[in-house]
Design a protein around this motif. Structure first.
Motif, PDB file in Angstrom:
ATOM      1  N   LYS A 113       5.946   1.695  -5.519  1.00 16.64           N
ATOM      2  CA  LYS A 113       5.529   0.534  -6.205  1.00 16.64           C
ATOM      3  C   LYS A 113       6.026  -0.559  -5.599  1.00 16.64           C
ATOM      4  O   LYS A 113       5.788  -1.648  -5.216  1.00 16.64           O
ATOM      5  CB  LYS A 113       5.466   0.615  -7.641  1.00 16.64           C
ATOM      6  CG  LYS A 113       4.832  -0.119  -8.488  1.00 16.64           C
ATOM      7  CD  LYS A 113       4.579   0.455  -9.697  1.00 16.64           C
ATOM      8  CE  LYS A 113       3.601  -0.750 -10.749  1.00 16.64           C
ATOM      9  NZ  LYS A 113       3.454  -0.174 -11.783  1.00 16.64           N
ATOM     10  N   ILE A 114       7.565  -0.445  -5.501  1.00 12.81           N
ATOM     11  CA  ILE A 114       8.152  -1.519  -5.084  1.00 12.81           C
ATOM     12  C   ILE A 114       8.030  -1.854  -3.734  1.00 12.81           C
ATOM     13  O   ILE A 114       7.781  -2.922  -3.258  1.00 12.81           O
ATOM     14  CB  ILE A 114       9.731  -1.105  -5.569  1.00 12.81           C
ATOM     15  CG1 ILE A 114      10.096  -1.236  -7.143  1.00 12.81           C
ATOM     16  CG2 ILE A 114      10.738  -2.192  -4.713  1.00 12.81           C
ATOM     17  CD1 ILE A 114      11.449  -0.295  -7.043  1.00 12.81           C
ATOM     18  N   THR A 115       8.293  -1.006  -3.001  1.00  9.20           N
ATOM     19  CA  THR A 115       7.949  -1.161  -1.569  1.00  9.20           C
ATOM     20  C   THR A 115       6.545  -1.795  -1.304  1.00  9.20           C
ATOM     21  O   THR A 115       6.237  -2.792  -0.396  1.00  9.20           O
ATOM     22  CB  THR A 115       8.063   0.333  -0.609  1.00  9.20           C
ATOM     23  OG1 THR A 115       7.213   1.128  -1.160  1.00  9.20           O
ATOM     24  CG2 THR A 115       9.592   0.631  -0.687  1.00  9.20           C
ATOM     25  N   SER A 116       5.479  -1.085  -1.988  1.00 13.15           N
ATOM     26  CA  SER A 116       4.254  -1.654  -1.672  1.00 13.15           C
ATOM     27  C   SER A 116       4.029  -3.353  -2.203  1.00 13.15           C
ATOM     28  O   SER A 116       3.298  -4.140  -1.270  1.00 13.15           O
ATOM     29  CB  SER A 116       3.202  -0.847  -2.438  1.00 13.15           C
ATOM     30  OG  SER A 116       3.289  -1.308  -3.952  1.00 13.15           O
ATOM     31  N   GLY A 139       3.595  -5.719   0.643  1.00 13.63           N
ATOM     32  CA  GLY A 139       2.333  -6.476   0.231  1.00 13.63           C
ATOM     33  C   GLY A 139       1.188  -5.558   0.798  1.00 13.63           C
ATOM     34  O   GLY A 139      -0.103  -6.103   0.900  1.00 13.63           O
ATOM     35  N   ARG A 140       1.458  -4.337   0.714  1.00 10.23           N
ATOM     36  CA  ARG A 140       0.319  -3.288   1.047  1.00 10.23           C
ATOM     37  C   ARG A 140       0.228  -2.304  -0.213  1.00 10.23           C
ATOM     38  O   ARG A 140       0.838  -1.240  -0.089  1.00 10.23           O
ATOM     39  CB  ARG A 140       0.552  -2.453   2.353  1.00 10.23           C
ATOM     40  CG  ARG A 140       0.752  -3.593   3.420  1.00 10.23           C
ATOM     41  CD  ARG A 140       0.440  -3.098   4.785  1.00 10.23           C
ATOM     42  NE  ARG A 140      -1.100  -2.083   4.892  1.00 10.23           N
ATOM     43  CZ  ARG A 140      -1.378  -1.856   6.044  1.00 10.23           C
ATOM     44  NH1 ARG A 140      -0.718  -1.905   6.904  1.00 10.23           N
ATOM     45  NH2 ARG A 140      -2.618  -1.079   5.598  1.00 10.23           N
ATOM     46  N   HIS A 141      -0.716  -2.711  -0.871  1.00 16.05           N
ATOM     47  CA  HIS A 141      -0.862  -1.865  -2.298  1.00 16.05           C
ATOM     48  C   HIS A 141      -1.758  -0.548  -1.792  1.00 16.05           C
ATOM     49  O   HIS A 141      -2.577  -0.800  -0.921  1.00 16.05           O
ATOM     50  CB  HIS A 141      -1.568  -2.579  -3.379  1.00 16.05           C
ATOM     51  CG  HIS A 141      -0.467  -3.681  -3.857  1.00 16.05           C
ATOM     52  ND1 HIS A 141       0.409  -3.172  -4.856  1.00 16.05           N
ATOM     53  CD2 HIS A 141      -0.235  -4.848  -3.464  1.00 16.05           C
ATOM     54  CE1 HIS A 141       0.993  -4.462  -4.984  1.00 16.05           C
ATOM     55  NE2 HIS A 141       0.709  -5.533  -4.453  1.00 16.05           N
ATOM     56  N   PRO A 142      -1.666   0.439  -2.599  1.00 14.27           N
ATOM     57  CA  PRO A 142      -2.531   1.371  -2.382  1.00 14.27           C
ATOM     58  C   PRO A 142      -3.948   1.254  -2.357  1.00 14.27           C
ATOM     59  O   PRO A 142      -4.599   0.271  -3.490  1.00 14.27           O
ATOM     60  CB  PRO A 142      -2.286   2.677  -3.407  1.00 14.27           C
ATOM     61  CG  PRO A 142      -1.445   2.055  -4.412  1.00 14.27           C
ATOM     62  CD  PRO A 142      -0.776   0.767  -3.664  1.00 14.27           C
ATOM     63  N   GLU A 143      -4.704   1.601  -1.364  1.00 13.66           N
ATOM     64  CA  GLU A 143      -6.314   1.329  -1.856  1.00 13.66           C
ATOM     65  C   GLU A 143      -7.197   2.561  -1.549  1.00 13.66           C
ATOM     66  O   GLU A 143      -6.674   3.645  -0.788  1.00 13.66           O
ATOM     67  CB  GLU A 143      -6.654   0.348  -0.594  1.00 13.66           C
ATOM     68  CG  GLU A 143      -6.045  -0.992  -0.753  1.00 13.66           C
ATOM     69  CD  GLU A 143      -6.642  -2.043   0.372  1.00 13.66           C
ATOM     70  OE1 GLU A 143      -7.638  -1.552   1.030  1.00 13.66           O
ATOM     71  OE2 GLU A 143      -5.824  -2.865   0.744  1.00 13.66           O
TER      72      GLU A 143
END
Lengths: 1582, 209
Positions: free
Chosen positions: B136-139, B143-147
């Motif tokens: 979560k932090i790294t995303s 700036g690349r959230h799970p999709e």
């Protein structure tokens, strides 16, 4: 233990009990108080004095002695207990050899006793100042408490009784007390608490004698003192006194001769107990605690404890069952719980098979389901804001609700409850009863008088008589008129009737009057008797004087008229009867006569039996002789009439009595009434009533609560307006009576009829509705109660029983609206079922909705209302009732699941099976291959053709039938079938697996970047924006769903080729003389214009050249490049071929199963001069272009699809013999390539192939397969893989593979030395190199079949070598494995290298002909990472491979047959491909070729070229031959045909071309077949 | 001729959907755009109209509602032979995060209404959650959230058990639905108690507003 403790408590109280009892006795005894007083005073002081030293001294003195006694038993008792036993018990009975446990119980008892005693002691000390209240209490307590004892301790007390016998005389007191007690209480023979007390407290040790005296005197003083004090309370105690009256005598003597009634000294000693401080050592306590307490350990419980013995834990999840996620419990807590549970009995049953605590899956949702609340900038959240909404009337969908259709339907029912009158009430006094009766009678009288029936009837009678008289007069004068006659008789009949009625009425009037008077008299006498009046009722009898004479006259006339009429009547009757009599007599006489004759006959017959019978029957039938009627006597009649008149009528001349009831009397005021009456009146005042109004059995309102007035009338005067929605089914009033403040009880219920629609407010009459209650009330005052017999007589005879009853005056009416419209639900408004007589027709209206579910009620109602069973409106109701009454609705004796399923079934199964559409849908749903992605299943049955199912059905049918037509070889057909089945099952397996998703399937998530990655990405920032050597960028990938034909293209970029065979100069001598066979020369001659200068130098060397071009064919679409020159051409051209998916289905699964191959053929373009005459050469160019096939590269589409692009240099598959072509060897001067070229034996082509747009390849299935591998090994393998992947993400690393059964197998298990076919080894016994080559060739001959094709690209399956050989098909892994195994068997060092490439079988060389760039020195750890290391030593995995491969013998005959068939098929095909030309076959050439092919096989296509060429040239001198042999492993015919087609031999369109085709099939062991096809075209040269 | 035959005895029924993706409520985000696509069963085929679309970027309204209005029109006609697999519209909303990376802000799907008439639907939106806190932090950092690999996942039930989602925001879509030949083919979608569906649906629409 509980029992014991209770006892001890009792014991504590016992002291006082004794005392108080004694006191009671003394009170009765000691009458001479003075003496007692004196004594008492002295004794009190004495006692006080004595008590003190006793308390101090006795304790320690006694203790040692006791301890002595204790020790005896302590020997056998617990030593710890011995210390705490200050007092000895009565000797342990000899019979009871106490066990240890028993003993300890006693020990404990003793403790408790001690505590109780000390309590008692302190209580005793306080006795002086305030003992009184305790007495009373204890008295009561004793009564109750001793009783408990009786119940509980029978055994023990019996025990004790035995002991008593052994007791000394000193216990006498106890006995006496006991006796006394037994008397005073129930005379049972078991002892009470008293004895128990003694049992525990008595000291049986020796005792000084003087104590007796002391106690005696003391007792006396005590009792005296108490007596004195107790005097005040005498009255209270008197109660007890009474009780004990009977026992007085005995007590007397007991008290008199008692020795020690109270053993005070002993008590004193008891109270003083000195003992050491109770201390238990810490360790002891710990010990104790350890016994009771248990601290569960937090250590993990070993598995062996949790699962049943001799069982391995079983993990359901590993078996593929879904187990759900367990709720999260911290490990330590879990351990604690497990430890705790294991301590319990049967603790193991809390554990599952897997050794974990049984747990349901965690029920906690992962995310909150509550929608978020957004707050506005203002404080209140919109969701929480309160909004005003106008109240809306709910719309009723029920047809039984009035006005559901009518929005303004507001209907109102007004219920006016004016009051309530009790006609009987429990609080009625006798007078009231009479008054009520009187009132009732009076009401009756009034009603009658109002009707005045007597008068009416009398008048009628007179009128009738007059009428008769007049008609008789008329008839007297005139001729008898039959009409008048008739009317007279009719009149007379009516007169008679009327008179009878009048008489009855008169009688009633009379009796009523009489009873009124009688009741009034009774009332008066009652009032006199009780000397007060309760009711204001007064009856006046008003006398109305009448004119005596006229009255008498009327009376007499009346009597006379009646007499006459009666006489007349009687006469008529007499005549009638007379007639009847006569006829009867006649009958009788005739009968008699007949009888006589009969008798005579009978006698003649003289048969006894019959006679008797006959007689019997005769007697039965004999009629009675009629009696002649009597004539009525006038005197008698007169007598009768007068008597009646006296009875029912007032005497003539007597004054008319008119009773008048008034309420003017005065009620005697309370203070003049006796007590009972006052109580009654008070009781009445306490009572009040209210009414509840129930509409449709629901309470809608209630009246105020009103007191019952003394005349038992309650006035309410309330009007309730009921606004109704529901159709009124019932209106009910409930009368409740409240008494005082508390109880409210329902007196009675009464139903009020729902008013007719005409009854409107204002017009409605007040009605009185009676009610009564069957309540039974008995009162202890003057009130007579209800339901209770009472009498007015003094002797109690003539009892009557009255029930509470009364009248409610009320009126119910429909209200009138503001505009004068009555608020009545109109009958017409009711749609159906509720017409005017709605009560009868509508079931719901009459029995209520709830009644509908009650079958019996419904049936009863139906029977009552006589429903028309034929009325369709009632049809369903009737059916229901029929079922209900027939009892068909009885509960079935079985339980059926989903009993309503039938109802919900969409269609019957047969229908479903019959319907093509449903079938299609079902098949599609099941994902049957043919229908898997079928789109747009037609809606209508007729649109579905049978053809649709044909394929599927055929497949089903032929599943077990082997079709050898396509396969030419039974074995192969079998294999194909088998493969098909494996494929199907595997596909099914994967289709189901496809429905299991992993997170990565659904969600794209960035990996957590490692530090190294971060560094790299930092580097990337510094990368040049426009690098000099650009790389291909990843294109956007497209999901396959929205594609259609023509959207996808295959891009083939052909860059360059190396070492293409070149034309050979013809050296044959035969050829030279021939003029026309100068093709090569000609060609060379024609070519210079095209050739580059460099090549012209070659020309000087007389070297043949080549003009190659590339033709790419895919799905029968052909594209070609331009023609380049020389053996190392450079095209750099991009070809675009359209791609068409099977069935237009572009889904991933469909694309994966595309089997098409891309053929990349290299041709040589040859120009032939067709000029006949050299002279024309100057004026025109006439050449013919011919193409000569040089070789090809085949790339399956699936490979492209999976790799997404193919980029590299591939070896061109060049036939071993290319007529007219040869490799240029060491002729090329290009040194740069020398090193490479010398190594390479073939030609190469550099290609780049991709698909445009890029398709997302199907993901391989990562289903976790079953495995039999060691868990540890698998983990290590995974780790190893992960490490490798981290270092070289692009490289494939395999540790485990899936075998043909779908199980994961460790890869090294495949590697095992296996014997190659013996024949192959025998061929080259000395030359191992040659043998190895042969073996490699053998392996290569096994057809290639990629898994991705056979298994729809879902996964890679590895079959073992024997399976591979059985199947005779497999992909690179199988080939490689087999070869590797062979080499191992041959004693070579072999490794398996796994790479990614087009599935050419190049690795067979690689094993020994190493690719340059790979260093095979595995001993260098830098370069090779071993899976097994020191930390994970090789566990010696057993191989999955068979011990030995068994090879079938070579079947030459079958090979020969196959050869023939292939040849035939191919010939047919070639002819088919040339539809416009005649295809001629050159037999001579064919036979030559056929001879030549085995040679090729023998030498494996090497080093035969030149000889062959020469030979061919020799034999076919006249022909220009171009052709080549094709070599293929045999699997099916189709690939062979494809291969032949791709060479394009058939495309030659020279009219006189001839063809030659030869096939040779060489059989290897295990049915591995090598197929050679030699195809050539011949052009006859002139 | 074909048209005449079809009119006589229809073999497919048609479903015309138009309307618009009206607005969204994403209180925490701004500058969002949305994409839509339709998911439908095997027996359905779009005959005309756009199956997919991508909207303009819109900023928040300044008023209290803070609605993000797109008013992005939808217009598509399907033909079908089977109501099974009734079309669903899948909406996914994207927008820049703190660092300007394009990030998904919500996925949602809803069936196209069955009954003809005007309808309004508010779809709750959700996004897949990171698998771990660290992720979560790294995303967030990069700036690349799970999709979802395919937004159409949200229109199907399969495989949902493996994902975790967080709800955020709502999207309001209005549909105008016209059907043809459904009743002729035996699919009666209007409620039985409605005598006059057109009138009722009109009032229905009013109620919904």
């Amino acid at each position: 233990m509980a029992v014991w403790s209770v006892k001890v408590l009792i014991v504590a109280n016992m002291n006082f009990n004794e005392e108080s009892q004694m006191m009671a006795m003394e009170e009765l005894l000691g009458e001479d108080q003075a003496q007692a007083e004196k004594l008492k005073r002295t004794l009190r002081a004495q006692r006080r004095r004595r008590k003190q030293p006793l308390l101090e001294a006795v304790g320690p003195a006694v203790l040692p002695a006791e301890e002595e006694a204790e020790k005896d038993r302590a020997g056998m008792a617990a030593p710890a207990a011995a210390a705490r036993a200050p007092r000895s018990l009565p000797p342990v009975p000899s019979t009871s050899r106490t066990s240890f446990a028993e003993f300890s119980i006693r020990e404990r008892m003793r403790e408790k006793l001690k505590a109780a005693r000390s309590k008692a002691e302190s209580a005793l000390l306080q006795e002086g100042p305030s003992p009184r209240p305790r007495h009373l209490k204890s008295l009561r307590q004793r009564e109750s408490e001793t009783r408990w004892d009786k119940e509980s301790d029978e055994d023990e007390s019996r025990h004790m009784q035995e002991d008593e016998s052994q007791m000394s005389s000193r216990v006498k007191f106890c006995d006496s007390v006991k006796k006394l007690k037994q008397k005073s209480h129930v005379q049972t023979d078991f002892p009470s608490a008293e004895e128990a007390y003694n049992f525990f407290t008595f000291n049986f040790g020796p005792e000084p004698d003087n104590i007796k005296d002391e106690t005696k005197s003391k007792k006396k003083s005590e009792s005296n003192q108490e007596e004195e004090e107790g005097e005040e309370q005498e009255s209270i105690v008197s109660h007890q006194q009474e009780q004990t009256e009977d026992e007085m005598d005995e007590e007397d003597c007991l008290v008199n001769d008692r020795e020690d009634l109270f053993i005070i000294d002993q008590m004193a000693r008891d109270f003083l107990v000195v003992k050491p401080a109770d201390y238990r050592s810490y360790s002891e306590r710990l010990q104790k605690e350890r016994e009771i307490l248990f601290t569960p350990s937090i250590l993990t419980v070993p598995m062996s404890q949790k699962v049943p013995e001799n069982m391995q834990p079983r993990y359901l999840e590993d078996e593929g069952l879904y187990t759900g996620e367990r709720p999260i419990v911290s490990l330590s807590n879990q351990n604690i719980l497990e430890n705790r549970i294991l301590r319990q009995e049967q603790g193991k049953r809390w554990f599952g098979d897997d050794g974990k605590l049984l747990a349901l899956p965690s029920p906690i949702k992962q995310s909150s389901t509550r929608p978020p609340i957004f707050s506005l900038e203002e404080g209140i959240e919109p969701e929480l804001e309160t909004l005003y909404r106008k109240a809306m009337k709910p719309m009723h969908a029920n047809q039984y609700i009035v006005g559901s259709r009518d929005p303004q339907g507001q209907f109102q029912l007004d219920i006016d409850i004016s009051g309530l009158i009790f006609t009987h009430h429990p609080c009625f006094s006798r007078e009231h009863v009479l008054a009520a009766k009187l009132a009732q009678l009076y009401d009756q009288y009034l009603a009658r008088r109002q009707q005045n029936l007597t008068k009416l009837l009398t008048d009628k009678l007179h009128a009738l008589r007059n009428a008769v008289q007049s008609s008789l007069d008329n008839s007297g004068t005139n001729v008898p008129n039959p009409v008048a006659q008739q009317s007279v008789t009719e009149y007379k009949f009516v007169i008679r009737q009327t008179r009878r009625l009048r008489d009855a009425e008169q009688e009633k009037d009379r009796t009523l009057l009489k009873t009124i008077i009688k009741v009034w008299k009774e009332m008066k006498s009652l009032r006199d008797f009780q000397k007060f009046t309760n009711t204001p009722m007064k009856l006046y009898l008003r006398k109305e004087e009448v004119d005596q004479r006229s009255d008498k006259k009327i009376h007499e006339a009346e009597i006379q008229a009646e007499i006459n009429e009666l006489l007349e009547e009687y006469m008529e009757e007499y005549e009638k009867k007379m007639e009847e009599y006569k006829t009867e007599l006649q009958e009788w006489k005739s009968w008699k006569k007949a009888q006589k004759t009969k008798k005579k006959k009978k006698i003649k017959q003289s048969q006894d039996q019959e006679e008797e019978e006959a007689e019997e029957s005769e007697y039965g039938e004999e009629p009675v002789k009629p009696i002649p009627p009597k004539l009525a006597n006038r005197l008698e009649v007169e007598q009768q009439v007068r008597e009646k008149a006296v009875n029912i009528r007032r005497k003539p001349g007597e004054s008319v009595l008119i009773p008048e009831l008034s309420l003017t009397g005065s009620v005697t005021p309370n203070d003049l009434c006796p007590r009972a009456e006052v109580l009654r009146r008070e009781d009445v005042k306490k009572r009040s009533v209210f009414l509840k109004v129930l509409f449709n059995t629901k309470e809608v309102s209630r009246t105020v609560t009103r007191q019952i007035s003394s005349d038992f009338r309650v006035h309410f005067g309330q009007i309730f307006n009921l606004k109704i929605f529901n159709w009124p089914e019932s209106l009910k009033l409930q009368i409740y009576e409240t008494m005082g403040l508390s109880s409210t009880n329902l007196l009675a219920e009464m139903f009020i009829p729902v008013p007719e629609t005409t009854v409107l407010t204002g017009r409605a009459r007040t009605e009185e509705i009676e009610f009564s209650s069957n309540q039974r009330v008995m009162l202890d005052h003057e009130g007579v109660g209800s339901g209770v017999p009472f009498s007015f007589e003094a002797d109690g005879s003539n009892k009557i029983t009255l029930m509470t009853s009364g009248k409610v005056s009320n009126s119910v009416s429909w209200a009138i609206g503001e505009n004068g419209v009555p608020l009545i639900p109109l009958v017409s408004q009711q749609k159906t079922g509720i017409p005017s007589a709605l009560k009868n027709i509508d079931a719901v209206a009459s029995i209520g909705t709830s009644g509908l579910t009650d079958m019996k009620k419904l049936a009863k109602w139906a029977a009552e209302t006589k429903l028309d069973p034929n009325d369709p409106k009632n049809a369903d109701l009737m059916q229901l009732i029929m079922v209900a009454t027939n009892g068909d609705a009885c509960v079935p004796g079985f339980f059926r699941l989903e009993q309503l399923q039938q109802e919900f079934n969409f269609a019957s199964d047969e229908e479903l099976n019959r319907s093509k559409r449903f079938r299609l849908l079902q098949l599609r749903h099941r994902e049957v291959a043919e229908f898997r992605n079928y789109r747009q299943v037609p809606l209508l049955e007729r649109e579905i053709t049978e053809k649709l199912f044909e394929n599927y059905e055929k497949r089903l049918r032929e599943r077990d039938v082997i079709d050898s037509k396509d396969h030419l070889d039974a074995h192969r057909a079998l294999v194909a079938k088998y493969l098909q089945k494996v494929r199907e099952s595997v596909i099914n397996r994967f289709l189901t697996a496809k429905h299991h998703f992993l997170l990565s399937d659904l969600v794209n998530e960035e990996e957590v970047p490692s530090l190294g990655n971060l560094g790299l990405s930092l580097f990337k920032l510094a990368e040049p924006k426009r690098p000099l050597k650009p790389r291909r960028k990843e294109r956007k990938k497209i999901t396959a769903q929205n594609l259609s034909d023509g959207d996808i293209n295959l891009l083939v970029n052909i860059i360059r080729a190396y070492d293409i065979p070149v034309r050979k100069p013809i050296l044959s001598k035969l050829q030279q003389p021939s003029r026309s066979s100068r093709s090569f020369n000609e060609m060379f001659a024609a070519s210079p214009s095209l050739q580059s200068p460099t090549h012209s130098i070659d020309w000087a060397f007389n070297q043949a050249l080549v003009h190659p071009f590339v033709e790419v064919s895919f799905q029968r679409t052909v594209c070609r490049t331009t023609t380049a020159e020389g053996p190392n051409p450079n095209w750099n051209e991009e070809l675009e071929l359209p791609f068409r998916a099977p069935n237009g289905d572009y889904s991933t699964t469909s694309l994966q199963s595309v089997k098409d191959e891309v053929f990349i053929n290299i041709f040589d373009e040859v120009l032939y001069d067709v000029l006949e005459d050299d002279r024309e050469r100057g004026s025109g160019i006439h050449t013919r272009v011919e193409r000569h096939w040089l070789g090809c590269v085949r790339i399956p589409f699936s490979t492209i699809y999976f790799q997404t692009r193919i980029d590299g240099t591939f070896k061109i598959d060049i036939p071993p013999v290319l007529l007219g072509y040869g490799k240029e060897k060491n002729l090329g001067n290009e040194r740069g390539y020398d090193s490479v070229r010398s190594l390479s034996e073939g030609s190469y082509i550099t290609l780049f192939i991709t698909i445009e747009p890029q398709l997302i390849p199907g993901d391989p299935v990562r289903e976790k397969f079953d495995t039999q591998e060691d868990e540890k090994l698998l983990q290590a393998a995974e780790k190893y893989q992960a490490e490798c992947a981290l270092k070289f993400p692009s490289r494939q690393c395999l540790t485990t593979v899936v075998d043909i059964n779908g199980k994961t197998v460790f890869i090294t298990r495949y590697i095992k030395p296996l014997n190659p076919p013996q024949e192959l080894l025998n061929g080259h016994p000395n030359n191992s190199q040659a043998a190895a080559e042969l073996v490699a060739r053998y392996v290569a001959l096994i057809p290639f079949l990629p898994d991705s094709v056979s298994f729809a690209g879902i996964c890679d399956l590895w079959s073992t070598s024997d399976q591979f050989l059985d199947l005779l098909a497999g992909d690179e892994e199988e080939h490689a494995v087999l070869l590797c195994n062979y080499f191992l068997a041959m004693g070579k060092k072999a490794w398996l290298i796994i790479g990614n490439a087009i599935p050419e079988i190049w690795f067979n060389i690689q094993q020994y002909d190493s690719p340059v760039r790979i260093n095979f020195d595995i001993s260098k750890p830098k370069l090779w990472k071993s899976f097994f290391s020191q930390s994970l030593p090789y566990p010696g995995l057993s191989s999955v491979q068979p011990e030995e491969l068994i090879y079938q013998r070579i079947d030459k005959a079958a090979a020969l047959e196959l050869q023939g068939r292939i040849e035939k098929i191919l010939k047919e095909k070639i002819m088919e491909w040339r539809p416009r030309h005649l295809t001629r076959w050159n037999r001579y050439c064919t036979s030559t070729l056929r001879h030549f092919l085995p040679l090729l096989e023998q030498f494996q296509g090497k080093a035969v070229e030149d000889d062959h060429q020469a030979e061919l040239q020799k034999q076919l001198g006249d022909y220009r031959v171009s052709g080549f042999p094709i070599h293929m492993p045999f699997s099916e015919v189709k690939p062979l045909i494809e291969a032949v087609h791709s060479t394009g031999v058939h495309t030659i369109d020279i009219s006189n071309a001839e063809f030659a085709l030869a096939v040779y099939v060489h059989a290897y062991p295990k049915n591995v077949l090598s197929v050679w096809i030699y195809i050539a075209s011949l052009v006859r040269s002139r | 001729m074909a048209a005449a035959a079809a009119a006589a005895a229809p073999t497919v029924f048609l479903l015309m959907v138009n309307g618009q993706i009206e607005s969204a409520q994403f209180p925490a985000f701004d500058d969002l755009y949305c994409k839509y696509c339709f998911v439908y069963g095997h027996d359905w085929a779009p005959t005309t109209g756009l199956e997919e679309g991508i909207s303009q970027i819109t900023s928040k309204n300044r008023d209290a509602q803070q609605a993000l209005v797109w008013n992005f029109p939808i217009d598509i006609t399907f033909k079908s032979t089977n109501p099974s697999g009734w079309p669903q519209i899948v909406v996914s909303v994207y927008g820049p995060d703190l660092f300007g990376n394009d990030v998904v802000r919500g996925y949602g799907a809803v069936h196209v209404p069955f009954t003809p008439g005007s309808h309004r639907r508010t779809i709750p939106m959700f996004v897949p959650e990171s698998t771990s806190k660290l992720q979560k932090i790294t995303s967030w950092l990069i700036g690349r959230h799970p999709e979802f690999t395919d937004p159409k996942v949200v229109a199907q039930g399969e495989g949902r058990e493996v994902i975790t989602v967080r709800s955020q925001g709502f999207v309001t879509i209005s549909f105008n639905v016209v059907t043809k030949d459904m009743k002729k083919l035996g699919y009666d979608v209007s409620p039985s108690d409605m005598q006059n569906p057109s009138v009722v649906s009109l009032t229905d629409g009013i109620h919904n507003h």
